[in-house]
Design a protein around this motif. Structure first.
Motif, PDB file in Angstrom:
ATOM      1  N   GLN A 161      27.750   4.659 -27.856  1.00  0.00           N
ATOM      2  CA  GLN A 161      28.287   5.656 -28.777  1.00  0.00           C
ATOM      3  C   GLN A 161      28.759   6.900 -28.017  1.00  0.00           C
ATOM      4  O   GLN A 161      29.833   7.448 -28.296  1.00  0.00           O
ATOM      5  CB  GLN A 161      27.191   6.050 -29.786  1.00  0.00           C
ATOM      6  CG  GLN A 161      27.679   6.959 -30.901  1.00  0.00           C
ATOM      7  CD  GLN A 161      28.667   6.261 -31.823  1.00  0.00           C
ATOM      8  OE1 GLN A 161      28.416   5.146 -32.262  1.00  0.00           O
ATOM      9  NE2 GLN A 161      29.784   6.908 -32.096  1.00  0.00           N
ATOM     10  N   ASP A 206      32.645   8.266 -27.826  1.00  0.00           N
ATOM     11  CA  ASP A 206      32.963   9.629 -28.260  1.00  0.00           C
ATOM     12  C   ASP A 206      33.723  10.395 -27.177  1.00  0.00           C
ATOM     13  O   ASP A 206      34.721  11.065 -27.459  1.00  0.00           O
ATOM     14  CB  ASP A 206      31.674  10.373 -28.613  1.00  0.00           C
ATOM     15  CG  ASP A 206      31.033   9.838 -29.892  1.00  0.00           C
ATOM     16  OD1 ASP A 206      31.746   9.175 -30.668  1.00  0.00           O
ATOM     17  OD2 ASP A 206      29.833  10.074 -30.084  1.00  0.00           O
ATOM     18  N   GLU A 219      37.783  11.599 -27.419  1.00  0.00           N
ATOM     19  CA  GLU A 219      38.233  12.983 -27.305  1.00  0.00           C
ATOM     20  C   GLU A 219      39.446  13.090 -26.383  1.00  0.00           C
ATOM     21  O   GLU A 219      40.364  13.879 -26.609  1.00  0.00           O
ATOM     22  CB  GLU A 219      37.094  13.864 -26.774  1.00  0.00           C
ATOM     23  CG  GLU A 219      35.953  14.073 -27.756  1.00  0.00           C
ATOM     24  CD  GLU A 219      36.378  14.901 -28.955  1.00  0.00           C
ATOM     25  OE1 GLU A 219      37.355  15.662 -28.837  1.00  0.00           O
ATOM     26  OE2 GLU A 219      35.737  14.782 -30.014  1.00  0.00           O
ATOM     27  N   THR A 221      35.579   7.894 -39.998  1.00  0.00           N
ATOM     28  CA  THR A 221      36.253   8.651 -38.940  1.00  0.00           C
ATOM     29  C   THR A 221      37.690   8.897 -39.357  1.00  0.00           C
ATOM     30  O   THR A 221      38.205   8.258 -40.290  1.00  0.00           O
ATOM     31  CB  THR A 221      36.198   7.898 -37.599  1.00  0.00           C
ATOM     32  OG1 THR A 221      36.735   8.722 -36.581  1.00  0.00           O
ATOM     33  CG2 THR A 221      36.997   6.607 -37.677  1.00  0.00           C
ATOM     34  N   TYR A 255      41.124   9.079 -34.638  1.00  0.00           N
ATOM     35  CA  TYR A 255      40.094   8.386 -33.885  1.00  0.00           C
ATOM     36  C   TYR A 255      40.193   6.871 -34.056  1.00  0.00           C
ATOM     37  O   TYR A 255      39.784   6.119 -33.176  1.00  0.00           O
ATOM     38  CB  TYR A 255      38.708   8.889 -34.292  1.00  0.00           C
ATOM     39  CG  TYR A 255      38.376  10.232 -33.696  1.00  0.00           C
ATOM     40  CD1 TYR A 255      37.771  10.328 -32.450  1.00  0.00           C
ATOM     41  CD2 TYR A 255      38.702  11.413 -34.364  1.00  0.00           C
ATOM     42  CE1 TYR A 255      37.483  11.566 -31.881  1.00  0.00           C
ATOM     43  CE2 TYR A 255      38.425  12.649 -33.810  1.00  0.00           C
ATOM     44  CZ  TYR A 255      37.811  12.726 -32.558  1.00  0.00           C
ATOM     45  OH  TYR A 255      37.539  13.949 -32.000  1.00  0.00           O
TER      46      TYR A 255
END
Length: 1197
Positions: free
Chosen positions: A673, A677, A681, A726, A730
């Motif tokens: 996870q 992430d 980004e 999300t 994303y």
């Protein structure tokens, strides 16, 4: 007769009770000469042939009489010394073994005798003679064996084939082990207090010299500093330590250390260890003073001479300071004088000594006034030598500061000053200094005492400063309290009249003091509540372990204790001053960090690999510590993943792995996870170029993440499918990451009727009607790509996709309304053409990738089957062809020709659906006035370029149209896409595109920055990969060095940095570049010309290239027509790093430019050449340099 003489001698000895003394001779041969009264003289030197028998007698006597037998058999041992060069190795080994047993026996028997009070003079003399005789023989024989071993090593090293004789090799191996036994026996003996055997305990100097000479002889061995020699080295050090401590060898040891360091450079580490042991374990601290005093007294002239041992002295000082830094302080004043000397090696050593003292001795808050004064003086000295004239000294001082900062030994008050100096060193001309400066700045960031640089974060973090800070957390908190009270009271100001009256009544009076104390406590409660509400409640509980904060673990802060008014005011003022100074230092530090980041970011594209690596590491460090603007460097380094330098590429990949592909978490799920992430980004606002760079990094990193890769894929699918809530951005990032992760995985195929392909084709075909869907183009491209990667017979599937899309378009045209009908139809047609181009591109890729791989696989199976069917005789006949590679090469050529024929004849045949759209594409691209819709024009041009990839004939038919679009299109995106497409076509069909090269370079002067950026990026790849020949058009790239866009600037600089790595590339181009840029029609200003030339001439570093360029540029004076061209040529000459030979060539070409010297723009640059060369030049050269200077007046006459 000999036997009788022995018996007579024994009788005399027994009768007289040892009437002679053994004196250690200066030379071994002195023992056979007639000595003084009662002095022992060797009576008989045994011949080499008789030695074995005499040694047997020696052995027997040792067994029967013990170690005192040496008194009778000394002559035998002495005879071995005399015949040492001629006797066998076995004889010397037997003698050595006997002598070791004698010395060991004496070590066992002497302790009881030495403590005895009834020892007679005769017994004392007997023991003393035995000690001196045995030690003398053992030391001398050891020296001889050591010399033999050294000679044997030389013979072995230079011998043929590196083979050593059996006897010699075995002897060397035995000596390595026996040498340690000799030293252990001597250490065991000298650990005893044998001084009592001498009269008045005065041990004669010759005896001690005999042992010390043996020790120093062993230290001369070139391998003594090796790990395998550690036992011998330790024994020698301890033996010398005993002699220094007990036997007055201090002065002799100091002199000998200096002498041996001067002649044996490898002994620096050995003697550093020795001096450390002698001063600590044996308590002889004076030895350090003796040695350092000798080194300090050496003059600069003496150290400058060859063979002075300056390197050994410097290394010795550095290593001693690392071992016993506290013992260097009393003697540091002697060494400081070398900082003013000419030897940069000694300056480096002294700076390293100062660094060790500052790190390990003069550090912390517990220093007295004298210690703080020494610390400040040493820091001042180090700072002075950050500007040393020698780059090696500057480098080492920066490294010393890096160690000081890493050790948290730099006082807070010096942070700003040292950091400012480090930032200044980033501009140093020495690469090593620059790298060390970057490392120091990274250390400052890693051990930043100011933490975050905003005021809010200062308030939060200043209470828990690192140990390097001088200000305590409690003092900072106390200094902040007044301002904090004002701020909070404003928030909590009473609003009702009753509350105001109550506050007025509480002023003055003894009764009111109790109320005031209660109000203070109430205010403190409100402050705590206010801080908690604003998420800074940690302030109250982060004051450390000070006594005044012991109650802060309670629910409320303590009631402040009142001090006397006078002391309270002084204390508050002091705390305010401390706070203000701290905030000023914080601001200074932040500005310096910002300046350092901006400078180091520019170094990412330097041509020196090691500097780029350091810059990458610095960017990683500042990003890890969340420094403001740190992400700029991380993003700027990303394109370096395509660098041709493997070291730079690896550094960037490792940097991104460390920052984004190093997930943290307790479980695999948490790690996955975190990884998703961080990567998401990066992908959210990433450009196409950034995504391609990230794909290279992620695909290369899949193998290193195999343990969590399956979980990562699962998390990405959950995010894409909406299982985890999300945003659409994303979701898009998840799809892209999935493609990256699987790009290097094992290929597999799915049937055409798989649900995945049904959903994809439906989404692509019908998605064009969703006008609000902004990512249709990239989705379509990825969908078609996925079909060709995963589907069986993807060409059939994509053919049905085109039919379905075209049918839906026709239906919409027939059924559409009148409102925005043309606009909707143009968008739909654009999307259909985009699908056509994408299918054409991936069809070619599929043929050249998948079909070729399948043909190779089938060919391999066929060859393997045929090989089995062939007999052994037939197989041998084809061996020669297989070895020459003819069979495989011929088959591969056949397969490649097959693929080319398919592309040329079948892909665009009438029965193929792709051929139906080519005329439409040509029509749309050739009629921009009629088809002016931006999206339609963009899609059509891109699709046409993809069609041109199919075959040379299609490319040749439409190349002129494509370049027309490139030059005349009013849409920047079309021009940028055309440049990229033409770059791909240049790689695929270089012969067709070669005549159009000039048109590609013309886009470097496009009025839109994005087009120029695309052009320079494409041309950089083509030139550096040798697809395009480097010609004079490169001058257009040079112009971009002064482009207003900083990113284009950096791309152009990177182009020339990479081009400079190719042999003579820039050197060959410079004359043409100068001619093109100085052309009056271009109209370039003199300042811009000078800026460009200064950068380009920095790549000319070879003397021969400089000399040749001087001649070429001088010859161009003849053809130059305008004064501006003369001036540009003169400036170019002045920018060359000209040496004496180049200047002579300039003088030889005098006639080329002599008539132009009346022009100031020509004369001044040429005069500057003579000025630069006159500094440090020979007198004869200085005189010749006046030739140009005196000519203008003559020319004017």
């Amino acid at each position: 007769m000999q036997i009788n003489a022995v018996f007579v001698c024994l009788f005399v000895l027994i009768d007289s009770g040892m009437s002679w003394d053994f004196f250690v001779p200066v030379c071994v041969g002195d023992l056979v000469k007639t000595g003084g009264i009662n002095q022992y003289v060797v009576q008989d030197v045994v011949s080499a042939k008789q030695l074995p028998s005499y040694l047997n007698k020696f052995k027997a006597a040792l067994r029967s009489q013990g170690p005192l037998c040496i008194l009778e058999h000394f002559d035998t041992g002495y005879s071995v010394l005399q015949h040492c060069k001629s006797v066998d190795l076995a004889v010397k080994e037997d003698t050595l073994e006997l002598l070791v047993q004698v010395v060991s026996g004496l070590s066992v028997s002497l302790p009881s005798i030495l403590v005895s009070t009834s020892l007679s003079a005769a017994e004392r003399k007997e023991k003393l003679n035995a000690v001196k005789m045995s030690v003398f023989l053992l030391c001398k024989l050891t020296e001889n064996l050591e010399s033999d071993s050294y000679r044997q090593n030389i013979v072995t090293a230079t011998g043929k084939g590196g083979k050593k004789g059996k006897a010699g090799g075995e002897g060397l191996m035995q000596w390595d082990s026996e040498r340690e036994q000799v030293l252990q026996a001597l250490v065991q003996l000298f650990q005893l207090d044998i001084r009592s055997l001498w009269s008045l305990s005065l041990v004669e100097e010759e005896f001690i010299s005999c042992v010390t000479c043996c020790c120093y002889k062993l230290l001369e061995n070139p391998t003594i500093s090796h790990v395998k020699s550690k036992p011998t080295r330790d024994c020698v050090i301890h033996l010398l330590g005993l002699l220094i401590k007990k036997y007055n060898h201090l002065l002799g040891a100091g002199v000998k250390v200096i002498q041996m360091l001067q002649h044996f450079e490898q002994l620096s580490s050995v003697f550093a260890q020795a001096v450390s042991v002698w001063s600590t374990e044996y308590g002889v601290r004076a030895i350090i003073g003796e040695v350092i005093r000798e080194i300090g007294q050496k003059s600069s002239e003496e150290l400058a001479r060859e063979g002075s041992g300056v390197k050994a002295f410097a290394s010795f000082l550095s290593e001693v300071s690392a071992l016993v830094p506290e013992l260097m302080i009393p003697n540091i004043s002697v060494l400081i004088t070398h900082l003013e000397g000419e030897s940069h090696t000694m300056r480096v050593a002294v700076c390293e000594v100062l660094g060790e003292i500052l790190v390990r001795v003069l550090c912390g808050d517990g220093l007295d006034e004298s210690g703080r004064a020494d610390r400040d003086r040493f820091f001042d000295t180090l700072q002075e030598h950050l500007h040393d004239s020698h780059s090696h000294v500057r480098t080492r001082v920066l490294q010393v500061y890096t160690r000081i900062v890493n050790s948290k030994a730099l006082p807070l008050c010096r942070y700003s000053e040292v950091m400012e100096l480090a930032v200044g060193r980033l501009m140093d001309k020495s690469i090593n200094v620059v790298k060390s400066a970057i490392q120091l700045l990274a250390a400052f960031i890693a051990h930043n005492p100011y933490s975050f640089i905003t005021i809010e974060f200062i308030l939060f973090f200043s209470l828990s400063l690192p140990a390097v800070a001088v200000i305590k957390a409690s003092e900072l908190w106390a200094a902040m309290v007044p301002e904090l009270l004002v701020t909070v009271r404003k928030e909590l100001e009473p609003t009702s009249e009753a509350e105001k009256e109550q506050q007025e009544d509480e002023e003055g009076g003894e009764v009111e003091e109790e109320k005031e104390a209660e109000d203070d406590r109430a205010t403190a409660v409100k402050i705590a509540q206010y801080l908690r509400v604003n998420n800074v409640q940690y302030l109250i509980f982060s004051l450390g372990s000070d006594d005044d904060t012991s109650e802060l673990n309670q629910s409320l802060p303590p009631t402040p204790q009142k001090e006397p008014e006078k002391e309270g005011e002084d204390g508050e003022l002091k705390k305010q001053e401390m706070l203000v100074q701290y905030l000023k230092d914080t601001e200074t530090f932040a500005l310096q960090v910002e300046r350092a980041i901006s400078v180091i970011n520019t170094m990412l594209y330097w041509k020196t690999t090691s500097v780029v690596q350091e810059a990458v590491q610095f960017c990683v460090t500042v990003c890890e510590f969340s420094v403001a603007n740190s992400i700029s460097g991380v993003r700027k380094m990303l394109p370096l993943v395509w660098s041709t330098d493997a070291a730079i590429k690896d550094a960037v990949i490792q940097a991104y792995r460390r920052l984004y592909l190093n997930p943290q978490g307790d479980t695999i799920r948490m790690k996955a996870q975190t990884l998703v992430d961080s990567l998401s980004e990066l992908m959210v606002d990433a450009s196409l170029g950034t995504i391609q760079c990230l794909e290279e990094i992620v695909s290369d990193s899949v193998i290193t993440l195999m343990d969590i890769s399956s979980t990562v894929v699962q998390v990405l699918w959950e995010r894409f499918t909406g299982k985890r809530e999300t945003s659409s951005l994303y979701k898009r990032a998840a799809v892209l990451l999935l493609g990256m992760a699987q790009s290097k995985g094992a290929p597999f195929r799915l049937p055409q009727d798989h649900q995945l392909f049904s959903c994809l084709t439906q989404a692509v075909a019908e998605g064009k009607f969703t006008k609000m869907y902004p990512y249709w183009q990239s989705f379509m491209e990825q969908a078609v790509r996925l079909i060709y990667f995963l589907a069986e017979s993807p060409d059939q599937l994509c053919s049905r996709l085109l039919q379905r899309s075209a049918r839906l378009l026709l239906d919409q045209i027939a059924e559409g309304g009148e409102v925005n009908k043309d606009a909707v139809n143009c968008v739909c047609l654009a999307q259909l053409l985009a699908v056509c181009g994408c299918v054409a591109f991936w069809q070619v890729s599929h043929l050249e990738r998948s079909v070729s791989a399948e043909l190779r696989r089938r060919r391999g199976e066929t060859e393997e089957r045929e090989e089995k069917e062939k007999g052994p005789q037939t197989a041998n006949e084809s061996t020669m062809e297989e070895e020459l590679g003819l069979i495989g090469a011929s088959a591969e050529d056949t397969e490649a020709e097959l693929i080319r024929n398919i592309c040329e004849t079948e892909l665009l045949a009438e029965e193929n659906l792709l051929s139906a759209f080519l005329p439409l594409l040509v029509r749309v691209c050739s009629s921009p006035g009629r088809y002016s819709h931006p999206q339609l024009t963009t899609a059509a041009c891109l699709a046409l370029s993809q069609y041109m990839m199919i075959s040379p004939s299609v490319c040749e038919e439409n190349i002129r149209l494509m370049f027309t679009v490139l030059e005349r299109s009013t849409l920047p995106v079309v021009r940028a896409n055309a440049i990229i497409a033409l770059g791909d076509l240049t790689v695929r069909f270089p012969n067709i595109l070669e005549p159009w090269t000039q048109n590609l370079y013309a886009r470097l002067s496009d009025e839109v920055p994005s087009v120029r950026q695309t052009a320079v990026t494409v041309l950089t790849q083509l030139v550096l990969k040798d697809v395009l020949k480097v010609k004079g058009q490169v001058s257009e790239v040079a112009v971009l060095l002064i482009d207003p866009d900083s990113h284009i600037n950096s791309l152009a600089l990177n182009f020339f940095n990479e081009l400079a790595t190719k042999d003579n590339a820039i050197y060959n181009l410079l004359p043409d570049i100068i001619s093109r840029l100085s052309d009056p029609e271009r109209g370039m200003s003199s300042e811009d010309f000078n800026t460009i030339m200064k950068q380009l001439f920095s790549y000319i570093t070879k003397e021969r290239q400089t000399e040749s360029l001087v001649e070429k540029l001088c010859q161009r004076f003849r053809t130059a027509k305008t004064e501006r061209q003369w001036c540009d040529l003169a400036v170019s000459l002045s920018l060359l790093s000209m040496c004496e030979r180049g200047f002579k060539r300039l003088q030889e070409c005098w006639e080329c430019y002599s008539d132009k010297l009346t022009e100031p723009g020509v004369y001044q640059p040429l005069l500057s050449i003579t000025a630069k060369l006159r500094r440090g030049a020979k007198a004869q050269f200085k005189a010749s340099g006046l030739h140009i200077q005196t000519l203008p007046s003559a020319s004017c006459v």
